[in-house]
Design an enzyme around this catalytic site. Structure first.
Site, PDB file in Angstrom:
ATOM      1  N   TYR A   1       0.822  -1.206   0.000  1.00  0.00           N
ATOM      2  CA  TYR A   1       0.000   0.000   0.000  1.00  0.00           C
ATOM      3  C   TYR A   1       0.859   1.259   0.000  1.00  0.00           C
ATOM      4  CZ  TYR A   1      -3.065  -3.752   1.477  1.00  0.00           C
ATOM      5  OH  TYR A   1      -3.721  -4.949   1.549  1.00  0.00           O
TER       6      TYR A   1
ATOM      7  N   THR B   1      -8.118   0.804  17.379  1.00  0.00           N
ATOM      8  CA  THR B   1      -8.890   1.041  18.609  1.00  0.00           C
ATOM      9  C   THR B   1      -9.634   2.372  18.564  1.00  0.00           C
ATOM     10  OG1 THR B   1      -7.013   2.057  19.741  1.00  0.00           O
ATOM     11  CG2 THR B   1      -7.266  -0.338  19.938  1.00  0.00           C
TER      12      THR B   1
END
Length: 395
Positions: free
Chosen positions: A239, A311
């Protein structure tokens, strides 16, 4: 503390695993000390502070419902309007906050979530349909690390971090303290261990509590640490950048360094937090000191690893987590500086502390947590049966 009869392991040779923690697993009949730790959000474009506003009937607005759809309806609803101040840096310059994924490009979704109240973690999955994984995901992070369920994997080799010096910026994002590698700076790569690709570290986030009994996102045997530093990198072989990689398979690496209170601060952690007293309010930033990222890693080759998620929204389940088996250390004075930080400089946020910026632990759903800490060899040459291994805590 004295050990009771039973099988014991003392093969790691580590004296402070995760700082005063499980030093060895024993068979049944072992005692524990509670002080031990482990070795072994279609929104109209809004003006600029989030305030809850009650809209009476016959007011049409796009409203987010628990069905996770946007419907313009006549309804008594409570929504958040973006009425906040534009963040500024330490010299008064505007600081661009990263735009969260999953919403119209013109909307800064990063300002629509918090760590408490009706925009807190329990509601992230309904604030923005693109964040549904926060509510429905089966591989969410953080989690509680149960020492009894750890699986020894002899194929887990040590992971390596490039020893390069990285320039950066230290920011108060309104959600936490974040270090970001400076544009054009050399970057550190991470290879080996559970990783099949090369990951490039781009930023770090620190989570901390208002007391020493909470603050970390990951727990060890249901015990929280005062803080947790998370180093984030993206798969630079597949990526182009972190934004692209964050939603893609094998996209993200996160190294979770649990933080314990000590007499002194881990040297490189002190470097990372240098200038933190100048970013009191959300949106402020300061040029960070040059950082040797590798110096943040504790002196151990032992670690835990599992597959999880980011998170923060959008909670993409694309993260390989690595948790080294020793903590970093921070002193009371530095913790006091962190706890003095505020979420913003508007009247509604200037007194809102940045502390307690952690997501509660998520259900593990029977995920495997692997480790290269070998629990089966014992000091007496006796092998503990897998079903009988129990952790022992010592001070």
């Amino acid at each position: 503390m004295a050990q009771k009869e039973g099988c014991a392991y003392n093969g790691s040779g580590l004296t402070t695993p995760l700082g005063k923690a499980i030093d060895e697993p024993l068979c049944k009949g072992v005692s524990r000390s509670p002080d031990g730790l482990l070795t072994t959000l279609h929104s109209a474009r809004s003006p600029v502070v989030y305030l809850p506003v009650v809209y009476l009937p016959v007011v049409y607005l796009p409203v987010v419902y628990l069905s996770v759809v946007y419907l313009p309806v006549v309804y008594l609803s409570v929504v958040y309007l973006q009425l906040g101040d534009q963040p500024t840096g330490d010299q008064g310059e505007k600081v661009d906050r990263p735009v969260e994924e999953g919403g119209p490009p013109a909307v800064d979704w990063g300002q629509w979530w918090t760590y408490d109240g009706i925009s807190g973690p329990r509601f992230w999955g309904v604030i923005n349909p693109a964040w549904s994984r926060c509510r429905e995901g089966r591989r969410q992070s953080p989690i509680n690390i149960d020492p009894i369920t750890l699986l020894y994997d002899p194929n887990l080799t040590p992971f390596a971090v490039d020893r390069v010096t990285v320039g950066g910026v230290l920011l108060n994002t309104g959600h936490g303290v974040e270090w970001r590698a400076a544009q054009g700076s050399a970057l550190a790569n991470v290879t080996g261990g559970p990783l099949s690709y090369t990951y490039t570290l781009t930023h770090a986030r620190i989570h901390f509590g208002h007391t020493n009994h909470l603050g970390s996102e990951h727990l060890v045997d249901n015990k929280a640490f005062p803080g947790e530093l998370q180093l984030y990198g993206y798969n630079s072989q597949l990526y182009r950048n972190f934004s692209q990689a964050s939603s893609q398979v094998y996209g993200v690496l996160a190294v979770a360094l649990l933080i314990q209170v000590g007499e002194s601060v881990t040297p490189e952690l002190r470097v990372l937090l240098d200038g933190v007293e100048r970013i009191t309010y959300g949106g402020s930033s300061v040029t960070a000191a040059s950082l040797v990222v590798r110096g943040l890693l504790p002196a151990t080759e032992h670690y835990l690893t599992y597959d999880g998620s980011l998170t923060q929204p959008a909670c993409h389940e694309t993260v390989t987590w690595i948790i080294p088996n020793k903590p970093l250390y921070i002193n009371t004075a530095m913790l006091h500086q962190l706890r003095a930080l505020r979420q913003g400089n508007s009247s509604s946020l200037a007194h809102a502390p940045l502390a307690n910026n952690f997501r509660p632990v998520q259900t593990a759903h029977h995920r495997t947590i692997r480790t290269n800490i070998h629990f089966t060899t014992t000091t007496r040459g006796v092998r503990c049966r897998a079903g009988e291994q129990r952790p022992i805590y010592k001070v």
